[in-house]
Scaffold this active site. Structure first.
Site, PDB file in Angstrom:
ATOM      1  N   GLU A   1       0.861  -1.170   0.000  1.00 19.40           N
ATOM      2  CA  GLU A   1       0.000   0.000   0.000  1.00 19.40           C
ATOM      3  C   GLU A   1       0.907   1.233   0.000  1.00 19.40           C
ATOM      4  OE1 GLU A   1      -3.574   2.213   2.522  1.00 19.40           O
ATOM      5  OE2 GLU A   1      -2.713   0.346   3.285  1.00 19.40           O
TER       6      GLU A   1
ATOM      7  N   ARG B   1       5.521 -13.131   9.280  1.00 17.09           N
ATOM      8  CA  ARG B   1       6.162 -11.859   8.941  1.00 17.09           C
ATOM      9  C   ARG B   1       7.443 -11.704   9.767  1.00 17.09           C
ATOM     10  NH1 ARG B   1       2.324  -7.285  11.878  1.00 17.09           N
ATOM     11  NH2 ARG B   1       2.684  -7.976  14.024  1.00 17.09           N
TER      12      ARG B   1
ATOM     13  N   LYS C   1       3.802   0.604   9.990  1.00 15.31           N
ATOM     14  CA  LYS C   1       3.968   1.848   9.242  1.00 15.31           C
ATOM     15  C   LYS C   1       3.296   3.015   9.967  1.00 15.31           C
ATOM     16  CE  LYS C   1       2.912   0.305   5.003  1.00 15.31           C
ATOM     17  NZ  LYS C   1       2.619   0.340   3.545  1.00 15.31           N
TER      18      LYS C   1
END
Length: 553
Positions: free
Chosen positions: A33, A257, A267
């Site tokens: 994104e 992850r 983020k």
């Protein structure tokens, strides 16, 4: 990726799918994104997706998941592209979820026509209250049984901008009693009157990630859609939408992850650090962003090696930051140019070396390289800068550096003997006086004298001024996210130290941002973006040894 290690579980799936003829070509995608800069966690996903198609053939698409116009910027798109290329990868197709907005709208209309979606005028609070709990079924919205015709009309009016933000949503009609909370009539579209970085004001409704993701994969005929573990519960909805729409059956697979010690990967939290000026920007060398690591002097080879070493697993775990530092040390040891820099200078005068004489010595640029990395000229004179820590007025036991009456070798030069020293009014040593032994020149030593210590130096007359920025871990605790309170409470107040007056060899006048340097005995460094010909600025990438492990046990 290394051919010597065993296959990870995703590689096993791919090999079975290709060998069975299920797919003729492997197609993956990396779908960031564009709402921030990529970080080391994304690097793991990048290396996985691009590495798989490099290993097995096929290709990887770069698709920007740009479904939230409020947080997304073209700046982030550009930075993410740069990061992927810098890591050494190239996508086949550059795509955007916004490319598919028309088709996604049509898909939503198709679901409405099949009575599998409805427009809900419930508030967000009402929807949440009716969702139920993991042990109790939810309750259907009062709008759930609207007719297909009414839903088609309302959805068209949503698209045409007749409703304000939050007035209504489009929800899938699935199962309010599903044990998977995400299957309890998830929201597919929401209203958001905001300009999009690519489509401008064309749209005021935007698809949710869960609606856009699988359908975009399908349109690109992605064979293996690889996500992190937090999307395990989303897979059922991913499959349901593809099945009900009757489109290409992309399949989702999940892996753990990257969780890295002494940092945060969110983020949102990284943006907080930037916006609240805890760091200088997304590319601050203390940040775990790829651009921050690049500015700090990390190499793409070291990051790829790190991602390969940690592997692909199905369980979450915390990876030691020390492993990443080990990987960059290992690579820079083989590739970095060796130079001498004095960070805490004290003057050394060689009393029996002729004043105003300059001798040119030769140094190897990298003794680890086959060709030694070439050579450089190093000027030598009777006044030098040395590190203050290399002199001790009252030497400790097993002290092999300078002290009154002791001898030491000057790197690439001569053996010198300390004769005396000067102090200022406060008792600080300001100047060391030595004599040198002429027949002890490095590479041509005929003296037979052996000394145990070697120190670095820079000719005072020829030295170039430099600013040195020493970076350390951004947080003082291993898992900032796991601690109580605000994660910012655990920021390391000593994560940066700036040395305003250091001295480096004149060879470094032409230092390049493309070259990494080892400051002999001090660590690995790179030229910073702020550097100018008038003021050279260097960032410490990593120390020569893991000093943190020793001081924090």
């Amino acid at each position: 990726m290394s051919e010597e290690r065993s296959l990870n579980f995703i590689e096993e799936i791919i090999e079975n799918d290709l060998n069975s003829g299920k797919y003729a070509t492997l197609i993956t995608r990396f779908p960031p994104e564009p709402n921030g800069y990529l970080h080391i966690g994304h690097a793991k996903a990048i290396c996985l997706n691009f590495g798989l198609t490099k290993k097995y053939g096929g290709y990887t698409n770069l698709r920007f998941d740009d479904t939230n116009p409020v947080t997304e910027k073209t700046e982030y798109v550009n930075s993410q592209q740069e990061d992927i290329k810098w890591l050494g990868f190239q996508w086949k197709n550059e795509l955007y979820t916004s490319d598919y907005f028309d088709t996604l709208y049509d898909y939503a209309v198709d679901l409405i026509k099949k009575d599998l979606a409805y427009v809900d005028h419930s508030t967000a609070e009402e929807i949440a209250a009716l969702k139920g709990t993991p042990t109790e079924p939810g309750i259907g919205s009062t709008y759930r049984n609207r007719s297909v015709e009414e839903n088609l009309d309302l959805f068209s009016r949503m698209k045409n901008g007749e409703f304000e933000d939050g007035i209504c949503t489009l929800r899938a009609k699935i199962d309010m009693a599903s044990p998977n909370m995400l299957m309890r009539d998830p929201i597919l579209y929401r209203i958001k009157h905001a300009a999009h970085h690519r489509t401008g004001d064309k749209w005021c409704i935007y698809p949710m990630y869960d609606f856009a993701h699988g359908q975009s994969d399908s349109m690109e005929t992605i064979t293996h859609s690889i996500c992190t573990l937090e999307y395990v519960s989303h897979r059922e909805l991913y499959d349901w939408l593809i099945e009900k729409l009757g489109i290409f059956p992309s399949k989702q697979y999940e892996f753990a992850r990257l969780n890295l010690s002494y940092t945060v990967m969110s983020k949102r939290k990284l943006l907080q650090l930037v916006n609240e000026d805890f760091v200088s920007g997304w590319n601050d060398p203390r940040m775990p962003t790829i651009s921050g690591l690049r500015r700090r002097g990390y190499t793409p080879e070291s990051i790829r090696e790190f991602c390969d070493r940690i592997g692909i697993a199905k369980r979450e775990n915390l990876i030691e930051l020390g492993l990443l530092e080990f990987c960059v040390r290992e690579h820079l040891n083989k590739t970095a140019t060796r130079v001498m820099a004095v960070l805490d200078p004290i003057k050394l005068v060689i009393t029996n070396y002729q004043k105003d004489q300059t001798e040119i010595l030769i140094g190897e640029n990298n003794p680890e390289a086959e060709d030694k990395g070439g050579t450089r000229e190093i000027p030598f004179s009777n006044e030098l800068w040395i590190e203050r820590e290399d002199f001790m007025e009252e030497p400790a036991k097993k002290w092999f550096r300078l002290a009154p009456g002791s001898m030491v070798r000057l790197k690439h030069a001569y053996i010198v003997k300390c004769e005396d020293f000067k102090k200022d009014a406060e008792g600080n040593v300001t100047e060391i006086h030595c004599t040198y032994i002429p027949d002890t020149k490095s590479g041509a030593d005929t003296s037979g004298i052996n000394v145990k210590g070697t120190i670095h130096w820079v000719s005072r007359q020829h030295a170039k001024n430099a600013e040195i920025r020493l970076y350390d871990r951004l947080f003082t605790v291993e898992s900032p996210d796991a601690e109580e309170g605000d994660f910012k409470d655990y920021l390391n107040p000593n994560s940066i130290e700036v040395i305003k007056q250091a001295y480096i060899e004149p060879y470094m006048s032409n230092a390049s941002k493309d070259i990494r340097y080892q400051f002999i005995r001090k660590g690995y460094y790179c030229l910073d973006d702020d550097s100018t010909p008038e003021l050279l600025i260097f960032n410490r990438t990593v120390s020569l040894k893991d000093a943190w492990a020793k001081t924090n046990k």
